[in-house]
Design an enzyme around this catalytic site. Sequence first.
Site, PDB file in Angstrom:
ATOM      1  N   ASP B  11       0.868  -1.187   0.000  1.00 20.97           N
ATOM      2  CA  ASP B  11       0.000   0.000   0.000  1.00 20.97           C
ATOM      3  C   ASP B  11       0.896   1.227   0.000  1.00 20.97           C
ATOM      4  OD1 ASP B  11      -2.669  -0.930   0.030  1.00 20.97           O
ATOM      5  OD2 ASP B  11      -2.371  -1.615   2.091  1.00 20.97           O
ATOM      6  N   ASP B 130     -14.421  -6.420  -2.616  1.00 22.78           N
ATOM      7  CA  ASP B 130     -14.379  -6.441  -1.153  1.00 22.78           C
ATOM      8  C   ASP B 130     -15.704  -6.963  -0.604  1.00 22.78           C
ATOM      9  OD1 ASP B 130     -11.883  -5.181  -1.376  1.00 22.78           O
ATOM     10  OD2 ASP B 130     -12.769  -3.171  -1.227  1.00 22.78           O
TER      11      ASP B 130
END
Lengths: 190, 256
Positions: B11, B130
């Site tokens: 990330d 997700d």
Amino acid sequence: MSYTAIIDYGAGNCTSVASAFAALGGETRVTRDAKVILAADRVVFPGVGAAKSAMDNLERMGLVDVVREAATNGRPFLGICLGMQILLEHSEEDGGVELLKILPGKVRRFPDVPGFKIPEIGWNQVNGGTEYYFVHSYYAELGPYTTGTTEYAGVTFTSRVQKGSLLATQFHPEKSGKAGLALLKEFLAC
Amino acid sequence: MLTKRVIPCLDVRQGRVTKGVKFKNNIDLGDPVEMAVAYSDGGADELVFYDITASAEHRPIDIGMVKEVAAAIHIPFAVGGGISSIEDMERVILAGAEKVSVNSLAIKQPKIISDGAAVFGRQCIVLGMDPVRNPECPSGYEITTQGFRVRTDIDALEWARRAVELGAGEIVVNSVDADGTREGFEMTITRLIAEAVPVPVVASGGAGKPEHLVRVFQEAHVDAAIVAGMIHTGDYTITQIKQVMQEAGIPTRMSY
């Protein structure tokens, strides 16, 4: 000055191939200019995507004869992935595509076999040894110039082929880490 | 034999790799290019970078960083999190990324999947999703967007099938329930999707020890698994994970 021409015919990007050669200290030129291709010390013919659009691009850019000459003029030539398949005779893709017929053999689609995803994506062994990175839904049948074989979805296919100074791989040496760079280094030493 | 892939996830915020649980408490982990090289040399089969942004206020993808990564490593990598158009996809792929990953954008504009597949080939287009548990959905799982914040009413399994029809070449199933817990991958929806779609499926969220990868490969039949915290903290190396996989009989790339 000695250089490797990377043929840019709109079939995928050439950045990774150029960057892998740059890591080995080789001078590259990404080009679709026939003169630059034919004057090169060695030529790389990359490719991802579909066979038909790639063949259409080659014809539209007037590169069919240029690739044919570069692949057969005795100077080192490397076809990668779709750039290997296009050297063969015929592909089942898009309802059937006539290819360059520089090497014998046909390109077929992997059969639908439970447990095997299509495209094949990932690292697979060549000749039961070193793993290289593959991304493909179609494969080349075994032929007289096959020097590397790989197994997927119940099929044994050509993953490496060599005819004189012409070398071609179904896998992506530019994306295959140290093993891939070692292959490209050998190609640079030809 | 095709090996199962272990994929470190990085990330990246404002040029640094960070790790936060559920988008909070971000910790600085290091330089993205240095970490990419270390993981590539250490046995990563592929890398994924999420949310590569140049600044906090605006969110254009940091193309300079994608180019630096492409020059430094020679294994495949995907970029996701900041893609908002076909032009963004093109910039990322021309900069040297193998794949682009779309998630919330694809819910709003499913056409981005088919357009991207038509231009770059489906192998370049990854759908990230997700899912969160919701017994009212047919598969028992609902898609969320915007980093788990927004529910959509879309069934996770239906969406996976539709995305493949549109042209997605790979699906990353990132479980909201498991993300950041390091207690193991979500097994139910991950397996349902892996067995339902003809393209490779990647499990994401919850990896905390090598046995979690063994379990998701053996029981959920995924093709790849994403790891983050367990290697970023130094608790495990990729080689340690892969040794456990190999001992369990999972085809694993061990020479790198």
